[in-house]
Design an enzyme around this catalytic site. Structure first.
Site, PDB file in Angstrom:
ATOM      1  N   MET A  16     -15.675   6.195 -15.836  1.00  0.00           N
ATOM      2  CA  MET A  16     -16.283   7.028 -14.806  1.00  0.00           C
ATOM      3  C   MET A  16     -17.611   7.640 -15.210  1.00  0.00           C
ATOM      4  SD  MET A  16     -13.029   9.109 -13.296  1.00  0.00           S
ATOM      5  CE  MET A  16     -12.546   9.688 -14.902  1.00  0.00           C
ATOM      6  N   ASP A  57      -4.374  13.113 -18.345  1.00  0.00           N
ATOM      7  CA  ASP A  57      -4.885  11.823 -18.832  1.00  0.00           C
ATOM      8  C   ASP A  57      -4.925  11.813 -20.359  1.00  0.00           C
ATOM      9  OD1 ASP A  57      -5.809   9.230 -18.562  1.00  0.00           O
ATOM     10  OD2 ASP A  57      -7.911   9.820 -18.459  1.00  0.00           O
TER      11      ASP A  57
END
Length: 713
Positions: free
Chosen positions: A23, A135
């Site tokens: 990302m 995460d």
């Protein structure tokens, strides 16, 4: 579009790209406002155009910016400029845990558990602030060059998962919890599951579930049984295996319910790795259907019989009362109602109740009388013993003094008067007079910095003094393992004065020598003192402080944790010994001293010797190295150090140029002279041919470089 050299936020200069992810891209940058290097994470274009994602990302990143913990990569700033969304973070020089595992194939049990403890501490701080990572994976855990473990990417994970980012982008499907794979609610226990998978990979070098697609892997997390790490590495201790198993339970209710619970078991596994202490709780057990045993059936029958007999007694009592009422004369209706209200009256129970009330009153009265007597001093028995116990439990502390530069006998006398235990080690040196204390294992007074707080030590703490050794000395004999009387006799025979101290050691018999200072085989001046430590046997409540000097911070943490001693404050200090750079250079308790279990040990990590500084105060003379230089020419003069710092940039026609610079960090530099040489047109005759030769006017720039050395301050 980010370019190297551009400035964002009017303070961050982009220097180089140091990483990339699904990302974002990560750049090293210079923060000119605070004059430090930082890491700038810039969202990729496809995510920057998603307004919903950007909104959630900013909210979560701002929340993460409130986290300050040694095991978290701190977030400094969040911003946007010309459509570029970025977060500014602490720059950590090191590698990710993923790369570290790849380099080592798999980690040792102690190293894996130590890393897991530090990750858990960082997550505990986040959970206490109601921030879930969501995460956790080796790619988001960084190991710095100093051995510190840090968790990164707080906030960005939650923003991503709440916007249906694909697993390919997240790269996290190997570590995702079953509830996350289903798309359900996730909380602190989801981070615990992911940490369990990360521990599995550290211990075995592989992930427990793999497949051709992300969907196939996610289904395995939901349906398939978790393999044991001991299937791949049989030497993994049972406690560590059970910790991983408990972290990775399919049901969140069967996992550790909080990070502190997990940290307790991880630390216990370092101390007792082969013990079966991990409790695997099944929340459905208490609500499950059970078969009634013969014992249960007998107990039920006894209770039923007792209840039936009580009901029969009550029935007979009521029948008798009715018969009695029929024989009595007519009485008022009011009396009948009173009798009905008292039909459950039992004289026997009333007597028992009365007796119990009297006994209780007597007990309360005795307690009150005793308390009042203690308060006014009537009852003193036991008080002295209690006070004595409290005094014994309280360890008196004293302020450490500066001993460097003192005579060893004076230093020992003052330390002994303070209640500290000096030990002597000799070091050959021609720079100091024999018998001078060169340094102490624990620095105090001005040696530790005049503006620092006083250094307080427990009485009895061992202080190792390094003393300048005389060229002519006597070899110190070995006394370790000998009785106190024998050791004293041997040392006095060689002309030494004996100092005896006491200590605990479960490996050395009571009354025998544990250690000696100076050590056997070294030389010491005749007539100097030798300290021997006499064993008092084992003390189960005491722990001997290990030698941490020269260890990496992580190794020191593991060593202390194995002994049940937590790491206290970790500070960074300069140290003249270059070999200790990045390692432990001092500790708050001396090597070999005894402390209670649970005592925090402060350590200091060396940043290396203090950088030397230089000065440059000479006059700069003209660049006569070039034969075409003429006095009066205008010259550009610059002085630059070896590290690129420019000290001077001026234009002058007058030499020498006076300079006065101090605090220079480099030992060498260079002076650069730049000037223009102009030659006029000229006509000359060749004597051999008689031909006339004309030269045109010339104007050219000349550069002269002169290497210089600076004077150390």
């Amino acid at each position: 579009m980010i370019k190297i050299g551009m400035m964002i936020g009017d303070r961050y200069e982009i220097l180089e790209r140091i990483g990339t992810g699904g990302m974002s891209d990560v750049y090293k940058a210079k923060d000119y406002k605070l004059n430090r290097f930082v890491a700038v994470k810039v969202l990729k274009q496809e995510f920057s155009e998603n307004a919903n994602f950007v909104s959630k990302f900013r909210v979560e990143a701002q929340a993460a910016a409130g986290l300050m913990h040694p095991n978290i990569v701190n977030v400094y700033d969040v911003g946007e400029e010309s459509g570029i969304y970025y977060i500014v973070m602490e720059l950590v020089e090191g590698i990710t845990l993923k790369k570290y595992i790849e380099r080592k194939a798999r980690l040792s049990v102690k190293e894996a558990v130590s890393i897991a403890i530090q990750v858990s501490m960082g997550l505990e701080a986040a959970h206490n602030n109601h921030i879930i990572h969501r995460d956790i994976k080796p790619q988001n855990i960084i190991i710095s060059k100093e051995g510190k473990v840090k968790v990164t990417d707080f906030g960005i994970a939650k923003a991503a998962t709440s916007n249906t980012i694909t697993s390919n982008v997240m790269g996290s499907v190997h570590y995702t919890s079953p509830e996350q794979a289903r798309g359900g609610y996730s909380d602190e226990k989801s981070d615990i599951y992911s940490l369990g998978i990360t521990m599995f990979e550290m211990l075995t070098g592989r992930v427990p579930f793999n497949g051709e697609t992300t969907v196939a892997i996610a289904i395995k997390h939901i349906q398939e049984e978790m393999p044991s790490p001991r299937d791949y590495v049989p030497e993994i201790p049972i406690s560590v295996e059970q910790i991983v198993c408990k972290c990775c339970q399919k049901s969140p209710d069967r996992r550790y319910q909080s990070m502190p619970e997990l940290i307790v078991d991880l630390k216990q596994s370092l101390i007792n790795p082969d013990e079966d202490f991990v409790k695997l709780v099944d929340p459905d057990e208490e609500a499950s259907t059970r078969m009634i045993t013969d014992r249960d059936m007998a107990q039920i029958k006894r209770q039923s019989d007792r209840r039936d007999s009580m009901e029969e007694a009550m029935r007979l009592k009521k029948d008798n009362m009715r018969a009695y009422e029929m024989e009595e004369d007519d009485e008022d209706e009011e009396d009948d109602e009173d009798w009905d209200d008292d039909e459950d009256y039992d004289p026997k129970m009333e007597r028992i109740t009365t007796i119990l009330a009297v006994v209780a009153a007597l007990l309360v009265g005795c307690i009150v009388i005793y308390a009042v007597g203690r308060a006014i001093g009537v009852f003193q028995f036991g008080q002295e013993e209690e006070n004595k116990t409290v005094q014994e439990e309280t360890t008196e502390q004293v302020e450490m003094i500066k001993v460097a530069g003192m005579n060893v006998d004076d230093a020992k006398r003052e330390l002994l008067e303070l209640g500290l235990t000096p030990e002597i080690r000799y070091e050959k040196t021609a720079e100091h007079e024999a018998g001078t204390v060169l340094r102490a294992s624990v620095q105090g007074g001005a040696a530790a910095g005049g503006d620092q707080e006083k250094l307080m030590l427990d009485k009895g703490t061992v202080i190792i003094l390094t003393v300048a050794e005389s060229p002519e000395g006597v070899k110190v004999p070995a006394t370790t393992g000998k009785s106190k009387e024998e050791a004293t006799s041997i040392l006095e025979k060689e002309g030494f004065v004996v100092n005896a101290t006491e200590g605990y050691d479960h490996t050395v018999q009571n009354g025998y020598v544990i250690s000696q200072s100076p050590e056997a085989g070294t030389t010491a001046p005749q007539g100097s003192s030798v300290t021997i430590r006499i064993s008092q046997g084992a003390d189960e409540n005491k722990v001997r402080v290990p030698d941490l000097i020269g260890m990496e911070e992580m190794d020191a943490t593991v060593t202390l944790t194995e002994l049940g001693l937590p790491v206290g404050n970790v500070t960074s200090v300069s140290n003249e010994d270059a070999s200790l750079t990045g390692k432990v250079c001092s500790q708050s308790y001396s090597v070999g001293s005894y402390v209670d279990q649970g005592t925090a040990i402060d350590i200091a990590i060396s940043t290396g010797p203090e950088a030397a500084t230089y000065r440059y105060t000479e006059g700069i003379v003209a660049p006569t190295e070039d034969p075409d230089y003429q006095s009066g020419m205008m010259v550009n003069v610059t002085v630059t150090t070896a590290d690129g710092t420019q000290l001077l940039s001026t234009q002058t026609a007058s030499f020498p140029v006076a300079v006065n610079y101090t605090g220079i960090k480099s030992a060498t530099g260079v002076i650069t002279f730049t000037f223009r040489v102009e030659k006029e047109a000229a006509t000359m005759t060749d004597p051999s041919t008689g031909e006339t030769i004309t030269t045109e006017a010339v104007s050219e720039d000349r550069t002269v470089r002169r290497d210089i050395s600076f004077t150390q301050e």
